[in-house]
Design an enzyme around this catalytic site. Structure first.
Site, mmCIF file in Angstrom:
data_model
loop_
_atom_site.group_PDB
_atom_site.id
_atom_site.type_symbol
_atom_site.label_atom_id
_atom_site.label_comp_id
_atom_site.label_asym_id
_atom_site.label_seq_id
_atom_site.Cartn_x
_atom_site.Cartn_y
_atom_site.Cartn_z
ATOM 1 N N THR A 155 4.286 -0.333 0.276
ATOM 2 C CA THR A 155 3.109 -1.160 0.558
ATOM 3 C C THR A 155 2.173 -1.228 -0.639
ATOM 4 O O THR A 155 1.629 -2.285 -0.959
ATOM 5 C CB THR A 155 2.360 -0.606 1.784
ATOM 6 N N GLU A 156 2.002 -0.118 -1.308
ATOM 7 C CA GLU A 156 1.054 -0.044 -2.415
ATOM 8 C C GLU A 156 1.512 -0.820 -3.656
ATOM 9 O O GLU A 156 0.704 -1.506 -4.289
ATOM 10 C CB GLU A 156 0.810 1.417 -2.806
ATOM 11 N N SER A 157 2.799 -0.701 -4.012
ATOM 12 C CA SER A 157 3.212 -1.213 -5.328
ATOM 13 C C SER A 157 4.614 -1.786 -5.404
ATOM 14 O O SER A 157 5.010 -2.267 -6.464
ATOM 15 C CB SER A 157 3.130 -0.086 -6.351
#
Length: 202
Positions: free
Chosen positions: A64-66
């Site tokens: 989700t982050e990167s």
């Protein structure tokens, strides 16, 4: 809670079929970062074990982050696979430009967020995710509504990973391992327990 309902709930979990889809954590990550997938998977597993966090939950967070891109930098200045802010990276003692340290720093920080919200009962993982996303100081009065999509996205990814990832060891288990089925069932039950905790946000 009614004891009959509790027993029924446990039976429901125990009766869920354990299916095998044959995808490893490395192959999943390779869809996004093929050249560094082995390194990333190994470090996620190592850091998950180190901080007692399900590696698949860490994988869902980093997806989700990167999308597992260590060169990613957000508009706010968060860096790398775990999207650590510079102050946070310094706080947990890692170099955010180093892949291994970035992943480990994110896991350490998420463990801190879990521990800080340990008094929230089953909702502690939702608070921990909100704290990871918005900062611990912004979750003291409750989970901010602007973090709901973030939390639900991680839940959805985690649920998907539970169903498609067979192996979160750093090396493949031999096919003739007599304890393989038992290990897989125990892993699934552990993951289902964590998923149930994640679903208790409200």
């Amino acid at each position: 809670m009614n004891k009959q309902l509790l027993v029924l709930g446990l039976l429901t979990i125990l009766c869920i079929p354990i299916t095998s889809h044959g995808q490893s954590l490395v192959s999943y990550i390779a869809q996004y970062n093929p050249s560094q997938s082995q390194l990333i998977a190994n470090q996620i597993i190592e850091s998950g074990n180190k901080y007692h966090i399900d590696p698949l939950l860490l994988t869902a967070i980093y997806h989700t982050e990167s999308r597992f891109d260590n060169s990613a930098v957000s508009e706010a200045g968060a860096m790398g696979i775990s999207q650590l802010m510079p102050d946070t990276a310094s706080e947990v003692g890692v170099n955010p430009y180093d892949i291994r340290q970035n992943i480990d720093g994110g896991a350490k920080y998420f463990r801190q967020m879990i521990n800080a919200n340990n008094n929230k009962g089953l909702a502690k993982y939702n608070y921990a995710l909100a704290s990871y996303n918005a900062g611990l100081g912004n979750t003291q009065q409750g989970i901010p509504s602007y973090t709901y999509d973030y939390i639900n996205g991680i839940k959805d990814t985690y649920n998907t990973l539970i169903n498609i990832i067979d192996d979160t060891s750093t090396s493949a288990r031999p096919i003739n391992d007599p304890n393989r089925n038992k290990k897989e069932q125990l892993l699934k039950l552990y993951q289902l327990k964590k998923l149930k905790e994640l679903k208790s946000m409200k």
